[in-house]
Design a protein around this motif. Sequence first.
Motif, short mmCIF file in Angstrom:
data_model
loop_
_atom_site.label_atom_id
_atom_site.label_comp_id
_atom_site.label_asym_id
_atom_site.label_seq_id
_atom_site.Cartn_x
_atom_site.Cartn_y
_atom_site.Cartn_z
N ARG A 35 23.51 10.52 -12.03
CA ARG A 35 23.67 12.02 -11.32
C ARG A 35 24.98 12.49 -10.38
NH1 ARG A 35 20.10 16.05 -10.37
NH2 ARG A 35 18.37 14.85 -11.58
N ILE A 36 25.39 13.32 -10.92
CA ILE A 36 26.50 14.00 -10.24
C ILE A 36 26.28 13.96 -8.69
CG2 ILE A 36 28.32 15.90 -10.16
CD1 ILE A 36 27.82 16.41 -13.09
N ASP A 37 27.38 13.68 -7.98
CA ASP A 37 26.96 13.75 -6.46
C ASP A 37 26.88 15.11 -6.01
OD1 ASP A 37 27.58 11.23 -6.21
OD2 ASP A 37 29.58 11.27 -5.56
N GLY A 38 25.56 15.14 -5.40
CA GLY A 38 25.42 16.64 -4.90
C GLY A 38 24.47 17.36 -5.81
N ALA A 39 24.37 17.06 -7.11
CA ALA A 39 23.56 17.72 -7.87
C ALA A 39 22.00 17.53 -7.48
CB ALA A 39 23.73 17.31 -9.23
N ALA A 40 21.32 18.56 -7.05
CA ALA A 40 20.44 18.85 -6.54
C ALA A 40 19.20 18.61 -7.78
CB ALA A 40 19.88 19.95 -5.96
N LYS A 41 18.00 17.83 -7.22
CA LYS A 41 17.12 17.70 -8.09
C LYS A 41 16.14 18.72 -8.10
CE LYS A 41 17.10 12.40 -7.66
NZ LYS A 41 16.34 11.45 -7.01
N ASP A 42 15.83 19.61 -9.26
CA ASP A 42 15.00 20.75 -9.27
C ASP A 42 13.89 20.52 -10.26
OD1 ASP A 42 13.75 23.02 -9.40
OD2 ASP A 42 15.59 24.12 -9.65
N PRO A 43 12.57 20.37 -9.88
CA PRO A 43 11.42 20.29 -10.80
C PRO A 43 11.53 21.33 -11.95
CG PRO A 43 10.64 20.22 -8.72
CD PRO A 43 11.93 20.56 -8.50
N ALA A 44 12.42 22.49 -11.87
CA ALA A 44 12.30 23.33 -13.13
C ALA A 44 13.29 22.70 -14.09
CB ALA A 44 12.98 24.77 -12.27
N ASP A 45 14.30 21.77 -13.77
CA ASP A 45 15.12 21.07 -14.80
C ASP A 45 14.31 20.59 -15.75
OD1 ASP A 45 17.06 22.03 -13.22
OD2 ASP A 45 17.69 20.00 -12.33
N CYS A 46 13.00 20.07 -15.40
CA CYS A 46 12.23 19.40 -16.57
C CYS A 46 11.97 20.33 -17.76
CB CYS A 46 10.89 19.08 -15.94
SG CYS A 46 10.67 17.96 -14.61
N ASP B 208 14.02 22.55 -18.61
CA ASP B 208 15.76 23.14 -19.10
C ASP B 208 16.50 21.99 -19.39
OD1 ASP B 208 17.69 24.36 -19.61
OD2 ASP B 208 17.68 25.69 -17.86
N PRO B 209 16.33 21.24 -20.70
CA PRO B 209 17.21 20.02 -20.81
C PRO B 209 18.59 20.42 -20.52
CG PRO B 209 15.62 20.48 -22.67
CD PRO B 209 15.53 21.73 -21.80
N ALA B 210 19.18 21.39 -20.96
CA ALA B 210 20.61 21.84 -20.87
C ALA B 210 20.89 21.76 -19.32
CB ALA B 210 20.89 23.14 -21.59
N ARG B 211 20.37 22.32 -18.33
CA ARG B 211 20.59 22.63 -17.03
C ARG B 211 20.49 21.06 -16.55
NH1 ARG B 211 17.98 26.50 -12.65
NH2 ARG B 211 16.53 24.78 -12.17
N ALA B 212 19.32 20.22 -16.91
CA ALA B 212 18.85 18.84 -16.52
C ALA B 212 20.44 18.16 -16.49
CB ALA B 212 17.74 18.46 -16.82
N ARG B 213 20.80 17.95 -18.19
CA ARG B 213 21.92 17.26 -18.69
C ARG B 213 23.28 17.70 -17.80
NH1 ARG B 213 25.66 14.69 -19.18
NH2 ARG B 213 26.29 13.66 -20.94
N ALA B 214 23.51 19.03 -17.60
CA ALA B 214 24.81 19.39 -16.82
C ALA B 214 24.64 18.71 -15.23
CB ALA B 214 24.82 20.75 -16.58
N LYS B 215 23.86 18.20 -14.59
CA LYS B 215 23.80 17.40 -13.52
C LYS B 215 24.10 15.99 -13.45
CE LYS B 215 20.57 20.88 -11.19
NZ LYS B 215 19.61 21.18 -10.55
N PHE B 216 24.29 15.53 -14.65
CA PHE B 216 24.61 14.02 -14.95
C PHE B 216 25.89 13.85 -15.55
CE2 PHE B 216 19.88 14.05 -15.23
CZ PHE B 216 19.78 12.90 -14.62
N ARG B 217 26.81 12.94 -15.18
CA ARG B 217 27.92 12.54 -16.00
C ARG B 217 27.64 11.09 -16.51
NH1 ARG B 217 30.37 8.79 -13.22
NH2 ARG B 217 30.04 8.53 -11.05
N GLU B 218 28.58 10.68 -17.73
CA GLU B 218 28.29 9.66 -18.37
C GLU B 218 28.91 8.40 -17.27
OE1 GLU B 218 30.04 10.17 -22.23
OE2 GLU B 218 28.35 11.11 -23.01
N ALA B 219 28.41 7.02 -17.74
CA ALA B 219 29.14 6.12 -16.57
C ALA B 219 29.14 4.91 -17.57
CB ALA B 219 28.11 6.09 -15.68
N THR B 220 29.75 3.92 -17.20
CA THR B 220 29.72 2.66 -17.89
C THR B 220 28.56 2.13 -17.57
OG1 THR B 220 30.61 1.48 -15.91
CG2 THR B 220 32.16 2.50 -17.65
N TRP B 221 28.12 0.80 -18.27
CA TRP B 221 26.86 0.16 -18.02
C TRP B 221 27.14 -0.22 -16.45
CZ3 TRP B 221 21.88 -0.08 -19.52
CH2 TRP B 221 21.65 0.60 -20.78
N GLU B 222 28.31 -0.88 -16.36
CA GLU B 222 28.49 -1.47 -15.11
C GLU B 222 28.35 -0.70 -13.87
OE1 GLU B 222 28.82 -4.73 -14.83
OE2 GLU B 222 29.00 -4.53 -12.48
#
Length: 703
Positions: A71-82, A84-98
């Motif tokens: 989750r991107i720092d500060g991106a709020a968890k909003d039950p409405a994101d359940c 809206d997959p595009a809006r949910a995805r925009a609150k994450f960034r890719e990361a390494t497994w580590e």
Amino acid sequence: GHRAAAPVREVASVCPYCGVGCQVGFRVRDGRIEEVVGRDGPANQGRLCVKGRFGFDYLAHPDRLTTPLVRIDGAAKDPADCLDPARARAKFREATWEEAMGRAASGLLRIRDGAGPGALAGFGSAKGSNEEAYLFQKLVRTGFGTNNVDHCTRLCHASSVAALLEGIGSGAVTAPFTAVKDADLIFLIGARPTENHPVAATFLKDAVARGAMLVTADPRGSALDRCATEVLRFAPGQDVALLNAMLHVILAENLHDAAFVAGRVDGIERLRSHVAAYAPEAMEARCGVPADQIRRVARRYAASPAALTLWGMGISQSVHGTDNARALIALALVCGHVGKPGAGLHPLRGQNNVQGASDAGLIPMMLPDYHRTDDPAAHAAMEALWGVALDPRPGLTVVEILEAAGRGEIRGMFIMGENPAMSDPDLAHARAALARLDHLVVQDLFLTETAALADVVLPASAWPEKDGTVTNSNRTVQMGRAAVPLPGGARQDLSIIVDLARRLGLPWTYAHPREVFAEMAQAMPSLANITWERLARQNAVTYPSPAPDAPGREIVFADRFPTPDGRARLVPAGVSDPAEAPDADYPFMLTTGRALEHWHTGAMTRRAGVLDALEPAATVSLAPAELRRLGVAPGDRVRVTTRRGMVECASRADPALPDGMVFLPFAFREAAANLLTDPRLDPIGHIPGFKLCAARVEAARTR
Ligand code: SF4
């Protein structure tokens, strides 16, 4: 120029959908599943249903997660994101497994060491392997330090298992559904196998064609009624009234199996006096079945030389689920319909591995093999095997965990392959509770409705990508084999669990599921004489297996029950009204369930091309007369409202539904049935009553 096509390779595995456990062959070319064929497994004999044959292209769906997300720092968890997959995805960034695993572990450790182990919980999966289920519960018990570990068994047959353990000392089936081949009478109640256990339904039809008598009992009609000699269309929620009236007839007329009862069953006199008040004539108004039909069916069931009782979630998913199952088990026990060919008790299990995951201890009050967490001997044995001090106090169940999360008492969760943001009752509350967690780690194939509320999302392995064992409704342990490679950066579920355990300080070294299976066999006497190597050779072994080279026992308890004194116990059940009866504001009864083409919350099947094409959208079903009264034509949109929420979708006419009842499948995000369902629980099985709540239905206003 032409390139010679790569040869097709067939990999023997098991269907990952329902508890029937059909053996499949994945035909693979160039790392892709081209075709799925039925293999000659004990539960399917070459047969497959539409899901097993066509339900696999979700593996390569563009939505498939192939990189960890944080989750991107500060991106709020909003039950409405359940929703809206595009809006949910925009609150994450890719990361390494580590980075992702580091975050996953540090968040859990912070809560464990700050608020205490009781502030953590885990939901494992009945869709993974036995080895994954076993390691998941071991991780929660030894790494988190709590018994707050559960899975969707709580939502399907927890009440059946509670009643079976209490009555006969074992929560598994006493006979496989394939034993219908030897049955004289098949009693099918609260189950719709043509939709939910389709290949099992074909064995039932074969048995009827051979001459077995089929009795179906359900408030809704079903396709199998056409094959039935007797159809008991009882009033919704009145299972105990019907079953107690049958018991009344059998005991009042002394039709029971007196020798079996005397030799093997306790509590007959208490049951006899309890059901004295349940004469069919007294129950007919309540349960809606004519008294003479109740008498006829009861006499036939008692006189049958071998009756097999099969049931589904119509019995179990009720606030009276344990009482429903108690009455059904009593009926079989007084007639001696357990432990002989063609007879037995068989709750049709939902998910492919719900039996195995439960056996492996993915249950908050049970260690592996159903030993209570607070049983001193079992507790000591598991502490010795695992080398870690264990909390003896039973943990919270699925719905209780989300209630505790809603109150801020559960602060962190690890959820693998489950989707409570679709599968829990009263979703508005469940989603708000998930959003409130300080730390949520989700391991899954897709950014599910639940993953939309996560802090860390770990891309996992699909069933055809992994090796592992699963246990079907018949107690048959079967070998699944990897057929295709993992996509991108996705990882094996087992290795993710092991990685997380190591980061929580556990000295785990499991490198292959066979090592986990070997430990399970030490922890679980039920697996005696079953080894990874034997399964690799034979593909399927039913437990209990009396010797390394002997087939497993299909029919169990021929001589004694696995209770302390070897005897079964009859437990009287009382009638009660539905938790939420229809009234002037909410005059309909809403019932929920699955559809043939879709699996549970739809994460896989709605991304499978053929299945999605067959059943692309949510529909709400009503009796044709009810649709006419509402002034809507089939296909028009209707609105269904309960005290908890509202959904709108297209309507469908279903003559099998009684007046006053409305059916909604729970696979569809855009019209999620569980926004509507009632979270109240059965007091013993802690299962919610998904099968009944009060609803209002009206034509949707067109905009
Ligand atoms: Fe798979 Fe169940 Fe269908 Fe068999 S009946 S193919 S196990 S979904």
